[in-house]
Write a protein that holds these residues in place. Sequence first.
Motif, PDB file in Angstrom:
ATOM      1  N   ARG A 123       0.656  -0.724   0.324  1.00  0.00           N
ATOM      2  CA  ARG A 123      -0.118   0.037  -0.159  1.00  0.00           C
ATOM      3  C   ARG A 123       1.189   1.192   0.179  1.00  0.00           C
ATOM      4  O   ARG A 123       0.555   2.287  -0.733  1.00  0.00           O
ATOM      5  CB  ARG A 123      -0.488   0.172   1.514  1.00  0.00           C
ATOM      6  CG  ARG A 123      -2.227  -0.994   1.216  1.00  0.00           C
ATOM      7  CD  ARG A 123      -2.748  -1.097   2.230  1.00  0.00           C
ATOM      8  NE  ARG A 123      -4.127  -1.916   2.108  1.00  0.00           N
ATOM      9  CZ  ARG A 123      -5.226  -2.331   3.194  1.00  0.00           C
ATOM     10  NH1 ARG A 123      -5.215  -1.493   4.374  1.00  0.00           N
ATOM     11  NH2 ARG A 123      -5.750  -2.623   3.019  1.00  0.00           N
ATOM     12  N   ARG A 124       2.113   1.174   1.002  1.00  0.00           N
ATOM     13  CA  ARG A 124       2.531   2.288   0.887  1.00  0.00           C
ATOM     14  C   ARG A 124       3.669   2.283  -0.129  1.00  0.00           C
ATOM     15  O   ARG A 124       4.315   3.296  -0.422  1.00  0.00           O
ATOM     16  CB  ARG A 124       3.658   2.325   1.973  1.00  0.00           C
ATOM     17  CG  ARG A 124       2.903   2.436   3.287  1.00  0.00           C
ATOM     18  CD  ARG A 124       1.624   3.863   3.307  1.00  0.00           C
ATOM     19  NE  ARG A 124       0.834   3.663   4.892  1.00  0.00           N
ATOM     20  CZ  ARG A 124      -0.648   3.316   5.162  1.00  0.00           C
ATOM     21  NH1 ARG A 124      -0.167   2.677   4.074  1.00  0.00           N
ATOM     22  NH2 ARG A 124       0.123   3.183   6.512  1.00  0.00           N
ATOM     23  N   PHE A 147       5.647   4.352   8.235  1.00  0.00           N
ATOM     24  CA  PHE A 147       4.297   3.494   8.032  1.00  0.00           C
ATOM     25  C   PHE A 147       2.713   3.243   7.882  1.00  0.00           C
ATOM     26  O   PHE A 147       1.691   3.438   8.046  1.00  0.00           O
ATOM     27  CB  PHE A 147       4.449   1.929   7.630  1.00  0.00           C
ATOM     28  CG  PHE A 147       5.907   1.539   6.541  1.00  0.00           C
ATOM     29  CD1 PHE A 147       5.018   0.467   5.517  1.00  0.00           C
ATOM     30  CD2 PHE A 147       6.939   1.134   6.829  1.00  0.00           C
ATOM     31  CE1 PHE A 147       6.374   1.061   4.396  1.00  0.00           C
ATOM     32  CE2 PHE A 147       7.903   1.284   5.747  1.00  0.00           C
ATOM     33  CZ  PHE A 147       7.705   0.304   4.544  1.00  0.00           C
TER      34      PHE A 147
END
Length: 237
Positions: A123-124, A147
């Motif tokens: 996702r990051r 994160f």
Amino acid sequence: MTELCVIHPGELSPLCWPRLARHLPAGTRLRVLELEALNGYWEHDPNTTVDGLADRLRLTLDPRQPRVLVGWGVGGVVAEALAARLTRPPRHTILLDSAEPGLADKPTDADLVRSYAMLVSARRGRPFPLEETTLDPLVERLAQHGFGAADVLRKGFFQHQRTHHFNHRLTSRHTPAGMPVTVVQPAASLYEDLGWDMRVELLAAGGDHYTMLTDPDHTVSVALLLTRWLSPAYAAA
């Protein structure tokens, strides 16, 4: 015009599919069927079944449309069930890192810590080498590396845990229809063996369960694999 029909169960944004579709043959029509769109609480309904999900998805599809079916994760199990229900069978059904029902054990806490680290990293868009096998040290290090906030990351893990426990319950009581499928397994799969007996063609992909759909290098490879069934030459065969 061939339709690439994707069964998407959630966790990752469905926008990963239009990005992948840029590398498909010209004229390919993309249709993403989100399981979450069927019912916002489908993961919490104890009466939900794979067959029931497939039946509901079938009603949304034009029976005359030539298509290739793709399912990712638990969506692959639904795709195999849907393929058996279509009036016009799909040209092919491809399962991306989908374990055969009944094959995989219920995920352990260590399994879920590993898969959650993969998810957050994907996702990051940043790699994160996993060193921890328990939640608190993982959350602490993820937070230290930017994160997200620790409380948000911990809450995200419990949602991830609920999702994967539900997926296991959903598929463990399902019997596959017996359709021929191609299974694509990433290098860092969630499972050692995806099963599916002798009905499968097994292909390899780069990345893990999530980055096979988010990392540009890996998504191009997956798109090239799919091109085989979307090309005009295959359609004419």
